[in-house]
Design a protein around this motif. Structure first.
Motif, PDB file in Angstrom:
ATOM      1  N   ILE A 235       0.817  -1.194  -0.095  1.00  0.00           N
ATOM      2  CA  ILE A 235       0.058   0.076   0.039  1.00  0.00           C
ATOM      3  C   ILE A 235       0.890   1.291   0.028  1.00  0.00           C
ATOM      4  O   ILE A 235       1.717   1.410   0.976  1.00  0.00           O
ATOM      5  N   SER A 236       0.574   2.126  -0.854  1.00  0.00           N
ATOM      6  CA  SER A 236       1.591   3.235  -1.060  1.00  0.00           C
ATOM      7  C   SER A 236       0.779   4.459  -0.368  1.00  0.00           C
ATOM      8  O   SER A 236       1.438   5.530   0.029  1.00  0.00           O
ATOM      9  N   ALA A 237      -0.433   4.582  -0.357  1.00  0.00           N
ATOM     10  CA  ALA A 237      -1.075   5.783   0.216  1.00  0.00           C
ATOM     11  C   ALA A 237      -2.605   5.306   0.774  1.00  0.00           C
ATOM     12  O   ALA A 237      -3.222   4.442   0.190  1.00  0.00           O
ATOM     13  N   ILE A 238      -3.020   5.815   1.787  1.00  0.00           N
ATOM     14  CA  ILE A 238      -4.453   5.797   2.098  1.00  0.00           C
ATOM     15  C   ILE A 238      -4.931   7.106   2.042  1.00  0.00           C
ATOM     16  O   ILE A 238      -4.549   8.034   3.134  1.00  0.00           O
ATOM     17  N   GLU A 239      -6.060   7.528   1.457  1.00  0.00           N
ATOM     18  CA  GLU A 239      -6.854   8.641   1.436  1.00  0.00           C
ATOM     19  C   GLU A 239      -8.298   8.484   1.899  1.00  0.00           C
ATOM     20  O   GLU A 239      -9.216   7.868   1.553  1.00  0.00           O
ATOM     21  N   PRO A 240      -8.330   9.393   2.942  1.00  0.00           N
ATOM     22  CA  PRO A 240      -9.943   9.287   3.372  1.00  0.00           C
ATOM     23  C   PRO A 240     -10.833  10.070   2.415  1.00  0.00           C
ATOM     24  O   PRO A 240     -10.330  11.043   1.773  1.00  0.00           O
ATOM     25  N   GLU A 241     -11.908   9.756   2.469  1.00  0.00           N
ATOM     26  CA  GLU A 241     -13.061  10.258   1.506  1.00  0.00           C
ATOM     27  C   GLU A 241     -13.227  11.816   2.187  1.00  0.00           C
ATOM     28  O   GLU A 241     -13.241  12.070   3.211  1.00  0.00           O
ATOM     29  N   ARG A 242     -13.088  12.656   1.113  1.00  0.00           N
ATOM     30  CA  ARG A 242     -13.346  14.061   1.266  1.00  0.00           C
ATOM     31  C   ARG A 242     -14.817  14.592   0.743  1.00  0.00           C
ATOM     32  O   ARG A 242     -15.132  14.096  -0.431  1.00  0.00           O
ATOM     33  N   LEU A 243     -15.705  15.116   1.699  1.00  0.00           N
ATOM     34  CA  LEU A 243     -17.029  15.410   1.309  1.00  0.00           C
ATOM     35  C   LEU A 243     -16.801  16.677   0.517  1.00  0.00           C
ATOM     36  O   LEU A 243     -16.276  17.777   0.991  1.00  0.00           O
ATOM     37  N   ASN A 244     -17.668  16.865  -0.461  1.00  0.00           N
ATOM     38  CA  ASN A 244     -17.494  18.238  -1.155  1.00  0.00           C
ATOM     39  C   ASN A 244     -18.748  18.872  -0.643  1.00  0.00           C
ATOM     40  O   ASN A 244     -19.933  18.672  -0.905  1.00  0.00           O
ATOM     41  N   THR A 245     -18.671  19.851   0.137  1.00  0.00           N
ATOM     42  CA  THR A 245     -19.830  20.618   0.713  1.00  0.00           C
ATOM     43  C   THR A 245     -20.185  21.886  -0.099  1.00  0.00           C
ATOM     44  O   THR A 245     -21.243  22.569   0.416  1.00  0.00           O
ATOM     45  N   GLY A 246     -19.631  22.188  -1.057  1.00  0.00           N
ATOM     46  CA  GLY A 246     -19.731  23.346  -1.916  1.00  0.00           C
ATOM     47  C   GLY A 246     -19.249  24.718  -1.240  1.00  0.00           C
ATOM     48  O   GLY A 246     -19.442  25.586  -1.859  1.00  0.00           O
ATOM     49  N   LEU A 247     -18.642  24.594  -0.171  1.00  0.00           N
ATOM     50  CA  LEU A 247     -18.088  25.919   0.614  1.00  0.00           C
ATOM     51  C   LEU A 247     -16.547  25.975   0.360  1.00  0.00           C
ATOM     52  O   LEU A 247     -15.854  25.055   0.578  1.00  0.00           O
ATOM     53  N   GLU A 248     -16.259  26.858  -0.196  1.00  0.00           N
ATOM     54  CA  GLU A 248     -14.834  27.026  -0.294  1.00  0.00           C
ATOM     55  C   GLU A 248     -14.225  28.305   0.030  1.00  0.00           C
ATOM     56  O   GLU A 248     -14.855  29.143   0.175  1.00  0.00           O
TER      57      GLU A 248
END
Length: 73
Positions: free
Chosen positions: A60-73
């Motif tokens: 395993i080279s990387a573990i990326e948590p899911e990112r929620l797109n809330t529409g706020l930037e």
């Protein structure tokens, strides 16, 4: 503990052993949602307390948590 969704990346030099890495992820507690062998990715969810077991899997080279797109930037 809460379940978290994540994507794991399999090292390029381990892609020929993708099925073995996938099985080790299952044994560590990952519930597989998608298998993307062509690009070396695995998507799924796991109990937060079992995350360290995934980090210990060889290949395993990387573990990326899911990112929620809330529409706020």
């Amino acid at each position: 503990m809460a379940r978290i969704r994540l994507t794991l990346l399999v090292r390029e030099d381990w892609r020929d052993r993708y099925p073995a890495v996938l099985e080790r992820c299952r044994q560590a507690g990952l519930v597989i949602e998608r298998e993307l062998a062509a690009v070396g990715a695995i998507a799924g969810s796991i109990d937060e307390g079992q995350l360290l077991a995934l980090e210990a899997i060889e290949g395993i080279s990387a573990i990326e948590p899911e990112r929620l797109n809330t529409g706020l930037e």
